[in-house]
Design an enzyme around this catalytic site. Structure first.
Site, short mmCIF file in Angstrom:
data_model
loop_
_atom_site.label_atom_id
_atom_site.label_comp_id
_atom_site.label_asym_id
_atom_site.label_seq_id
_atom_site.Cartn_x
_atom_site.Cartn_y
_atom_site.Cartn_z
N ASP A 8 0.81 -1.22 0.00
CA ASP A 8 0.00 0.00 0.00
C ASP A 8 0.84 1.27 0.00
OD1 ASP A 8 -1.97 -1.82 0.20
OD2 ASP A 8 -2.74 -1.20 2.14
N GLU B 278 -5.00 -3.95 -7.07
CA GLU B 278 -5.93 -4.82 -6.34
C GLU B 278 -7.29 -4.16 -6.30
OE1 GLU B 278 -3.36 -5.02 -2.83
OE2 GLU B 278 -4.90 -3.94 -1.72
#
Length: 974
Positions: free
Chosen positions: A512, A595
């Site tokens: 992330d 994602e």
């Protein structure tokens, strides 16, 4: 003990005393006699006393391990690790296909501690619950049974010859470990930490001729502070937090000179007409005197299509020194290969693999050899399509100079880290059935066999570190210690060694958030040290100079989300949030989406029966807010909590209507999951040529799970292929026709490598009564490989309506022909009352789903009249022990009734066409198509390929059903 740097950059402990027992040659019980990089060869456990001339790397414990909690085994490490120590009452454990004993729960399961551990909440009842950290958030503390160290112990035989060296290689642990050999502690938990590390310990002075013992005391894994792995919010975390040994523990036996770290670097010419190969290897002198030997490297072309290339040179190494040897093309011109056989992703070409073999000979003694395969290919990446949406561009990948749209799925290992080579082969079969060209690994790097299978299959790997554990960046570099940075660098080095010669590896990235400057620095140093040459990416979010960007690596050009329910039309919208520079959850398919998905996926009834109790099943269709154990630990459905199917259920009820039974609920879920997954992949393909910012890839979150699941998957743990599977499979066909939900136009794509000509499209629009409202046909088309052609046709569909006007449901059927032969068929069900997303609320940070202003109204599907279909099936044997069952379906309705969402399954039965009782579904199966829709007079032939052994001696039977077609069976016998 004295401390020194060891071979391969790992940490090496050497005993101060260099004397050792002498014997003629050596033997290792249960060990292999040759070394293969990434996977040691294996012999049966009965093989004891192999030839005394063997040297190489051998997997310890292939004959079995003994495992026990330190709460029960209270003896000292010196006692536990002594040969002859009694292990009565310990848990015997067989290693998995990677040669590793696995986790603590794996040991318990192998000894019958929890039969049917994946059924309902049996895992909770048997082992407890992973405890949340006191401040809340991701659980990290193991259940009480596992909050003490556990012992992993194995015996081995070895006979060292004069001047030979023995080194124990610990390829990481999940947690931390004390390492003991023959009653002596050779390393403590202060040293051995990290699942992706490699530690070498010289035990030449400790091992004795004959029986020896290795024991590791594994301390509880804490993924928040240890550089290991966890399941974030993907599953219920295993109650032991995966504490154990995921990768094999090895013994490296060598002469005075030892060979390690053999690999190839390649430099391809821009036109790929030549590939200049450099071979490198480390040679370590373990003795106290200068030693000399000869190193030989051999490269064999795929299929031995050309004479092997062999180069050789002498080497002299000072005492207690490691030397890196290189065979360069400048010194050895024969290492420049002309017209190399190029490796390609499977939809774009073949997967030829070259063989490298490196050997070390010393003074007439046994020759040590290492070998591995590698592929010649060039992976490149760049940032393209700079715009307000993507101010620093979108990440695009190319293989051998050919850009392509990445269509991937997130990968998860077995929940207890039990590696099965057969399971991976089965999943590769399903991945190819999905038409995916890549998978994403986030912090769950499997054993070497996994990468070798992906090399052979031609499936790319988007690899990288994990979020939400110790690998995730802290608030600042000052929070970490020198030890933290050492483990980070060692992890990057070990990972780089493991991945560097696998052509399937596309890149390695952070998750992330971008790393802190020091994290980036030490990790890049580790990858460089390993000669890892594939692209490194700063983050899976849109990290740039505008937001926490890397100091050395360029902007990521990637983004994430959504993770919960969104309508199919969402994927075709190009929205972004100027307030959130990470672009998380911001709109559909544009740039590289690392994602994203529409959240929960509901399995078929067959699969549901396998892992959900009657109570679980009742809650599934009666209570949308119920925290199903097979989602994850989170009890709610707000923000980033995914513990219920609430948002999926709300959308289903609004769009398709209420349900009155579990069967009806499951059927609606199949239809909704199909259209959503299809839309995600089709939008990515359709927008591949969008300007200024194209869609360069989408990674469905997730492709699979390591246990039965209701959250994020394209196929279930039992290989169940639900609506989500066949929606994605339809979208990712190599030659395909798409109805674009944003433009209302028809797109044709060619995801292969060759130009396709003689193509044409027919579009038809029907109402629910079967009336043909519109029909159009295109002219002749020609499509280059990786080509996308938009707006070939624009079908005339019913006009949009808004409440209180009644909504109309209609169908769009698209047929793709090549030289008059149908090569693709795609059917959409749509409403004149459209799904409308409140984009302002949706793109607000912390909203991983669509906030809806209006749901589409497809409730008219509830009133479709019953349709009649005729089905015939026949089976015949295929290659390599397979069977192919061919199913022909025809809509024989006497009215205009559409036969909607027809599903076929292969089952075990009788030649008369009756199913056997119990769980009779044949899985895994490769279907050419499924979940199809037909109008009267239309027919489609489906093929199912599967291993004949799955029939278990029974006859194949095909069950058939649909939205408005009652279930029936037909014989599929030969």
């Amino acid at each position: 003990m004295s401390f020194a740097r060891g071979r391969g950059g790992s940490i090496l402990f050497r005993s101060v005393l260099r004397s050792r027992p002498l014997a003629i040659g050596f033997a290792v019980a249960c060990l292999a006699t040759t070394t293969q990089l990434g996977a040691s060869a294996q012999l049966s456990p009965a093989t004891i006393g192999v030839s005394p001339s063997n040297v190489g790397v051998f997997t310890l414990g292939l004959g079995g391990w003994k495992v026990q909690s330190s709460a029960a085994a209270t003896e000292s490490g010196a006692e536990v690790s002594s040969p002859g120590f009694s292990t009565v009452g310990w848990l015997p454990v067989k290693p998995d296909d990677a040669g590793a004993p696995g986790t603590e729960i794996e040991a318990l399961l192998q000894n019958g501690a929890c039969p049917d551990v994946f059924y309902s909440d049996n895992m909770l009842k048997c082992f407890g619950f992973v405890l949340p950290v006191p401040q809340g958030g991701v659980p990290t503390l193991p259940a009480p049974r596992f909050d003490v160290p556990w012992w992993f112990r194995t015996d081995f035989k070895v006979f060292l010859g004069q001047g030979q060296d023995a080194t124990v290689v610990v390829n990481g642990v999940v947690g931390q470990a004390d390492v003991w050999v023959d009653g002596q502690e050779v390393a403590t938990q202060a040293t051995v930490e990290g699942d992706y590390t490699r530690y070498s310990f010289d035990v030449s002075n400790l091992v004795r001729p004959g029986d020896n013992t290795l024991a590791l005391e594994i301390y509880p894994n804490d993924p928040g502070t240890m550089y290991t792995l966890n399941d974030v919010d993907w599953n219920q975390d295993p109650p032991d937090n995966n504490t154990g040994i995921q990768f094999p523990v090895q013994l490296h036996v060598s002469n005075a000179l030892g060979l390690d770290n053999s690999h190839v670097l390649q430099s391809d010419s821009p036109d790929l007409s030549t590939s200049a190969l450099t071979v490198r290897a480390d040679v370590t002198n373990h003795s106290t005197a200068v030693q000399s030997g000869v190193v030989t490297a051999t490269i064999t072309a795929p299929g031995a299509s050309a004479p092997a290339l062999t180069v050789s040179k002498p080497i002299t190494v000072p005492a207690d020194t490691r030397t890196t040897l290189a065979f360069s093309p400048s010194a050895y011109p024969e290492l420049t290969i002309s017209d190399p056989q190029l490796w390609w992703p499977y939809q774009m070409g073949a997967q030829p693999l070259y063989q490298l073999s490196v050997s070390l000979a010393e003074g007439g003694g046994p020759v040590e050899t290492q070998s591995e395969t590698f592929g010649i290919r060039t992976v490149s990446t760049s940032l393209v399509g700079t715009s307000a949406m993507a101010p620093e561009g979108a990440r695009e990948f190319a293989v051998n100079g050919v850009p392509f749209d990445v269509r991937a799925g997130g990968w998860a290992p077995n929940l207890f880290l039990h590696y099965s080579s057969t399971d991976i082969a089965n999943q590769i079969q399903l991945l190819k059935g999905l038409g995916l060209n890549a998978i994403r690994l986030e912090g769950h790097d499997p054993p070497g066999d996994f990468y070798e299978q992906m090399d052979r299959a031609g499936i790319l790997i988007d690899d990288g570190f994990q979020c939400c554990n110790a690998f995730g960046p802290p608030a600042g570099d000052a929070e970490l210690t020198a030890k933290d940075y050492a483990i980070m660098q060692l992890s990057a080095y070990t990972i780089g060694q493991k991945l560097r010669n696998h052509p399937s590896v596309l890149n390695y990235s952070w998750s992330d958030n971008a790393p802190t400057p020091k994290q980036e620095q030490v990790s890049l140093a580790g990858f460089r040290q390993a000669d890892f040459e594939d692209p490194l990416v700063c983050s899976a979010e849109y990290s740039s100079s505008l937001y926490n960007g890397c100091q050395v690596l360029p902007a990521s050009g990637e983004r994430e989300g959504p993770y919960d329910w969104v309508p199919p039309s969402f994927w075709f919208d190009d929205q972004y949030n100027a307030v959130d520079p990470t672009r998380t959850n911001a709109g559909g398919e544009w740039a590289f989406a690392s994602e994203q998905s529409a959240g929960d996926t509901v399995p078929t009834m067959d699969s549901i029966e396998r892992f959900m109790s009657p109570s679980d099943q009742a809650q599934l269709w009666l209570d949308p807010a119920y925290n199903q154990y097979h989602t994850n630990y989170e009890p709610d459905f707000v923000s980033y909590q995914f513990g219920t199917l609430y948002w999926l259920d709300q959308a289903m009820r609004s769009r398709y209507g209420s349900w009155s039974s579990l069967a009806q609920y499951v059927e609606e879920a199949q239809v909704q999951d199909y259209e959503d997954t299809r839309a995600q992949f089709e939008a990515s393909i359709d927008h591949w040529t969008n300007q200024p910012t194209p869609s360069t890839g989408t990674d469905y979150w997730q492709a699979n799970k390591g246990w039965p699941t209701l959250l994020w998957d394209l196929y279930n743990y039992d290989y169940d292929e639900a609506g989500s599977y066949f929606g994605a499979s339809k979208a990712n066909e190599t030659l395909h026709v798409i109805y674009a939900l944003d433009s209302g136009g028809v797109t044709v794509d060619n995801l292969g490598s060759n130009t396709q000509s003689g193509l044409s499209v027919v579009s038809r629009v029907y109402d629910t009564a079967g009336n043909l409202l519109d029909q159009q046909q295109s002219g002749s088309l020609r499509m280059a490989g990786q080509g996308v052609d938009n707006k070939i046709l624009v079908p005339r569909v019913p006009p949009t309506t808004a409440p209180p006007q009644p909504a109309r449901t209609y169908f769009v059927e698209l047929l793709l022909y090549q030289n008059g032969r149908q090569v693709d068929r795609n059917v959409y069900w749509l409403s004149t009352q459209h799904d409308q997303v409140n984009w302002t609320a949706t793109v607000t940070p912390g909203t991983p789903r669509a906030t809806m202003t209006q749901y589409g109204d497809l409730t008219a599907l509830q009133h479709l009249p019953e349709a009649r279909v005729a089905v015939t099936a026949a089976s015949k044997p295929g290659p390599a022990g397979t069977t192919t069952t061919t199913v022909t379906v025809t809509n024989t309705s006497s009215t205009r009734s559409v036969a909607f969402f027809l599903r076929a399954d292969v089952r075990r039965g009788t030649t008369a066409g009756a199913e056997l009782p119990g769980d009779n579904e044949v899985l895994p199966v490769s279907w050419s198509d499924n979940d199809i829709t037909l109008w009267p007079g239309e027919s489609e032939t489906l093929t199912a390929r599967y291993a004949t052994s799955l029939l278990q001696g029974a006859a194949p039977v095909v069950s058939f059903s649909g939205w408005n077609v009652p279930r029936f069976d037909v014989s599929g016998a030969r």
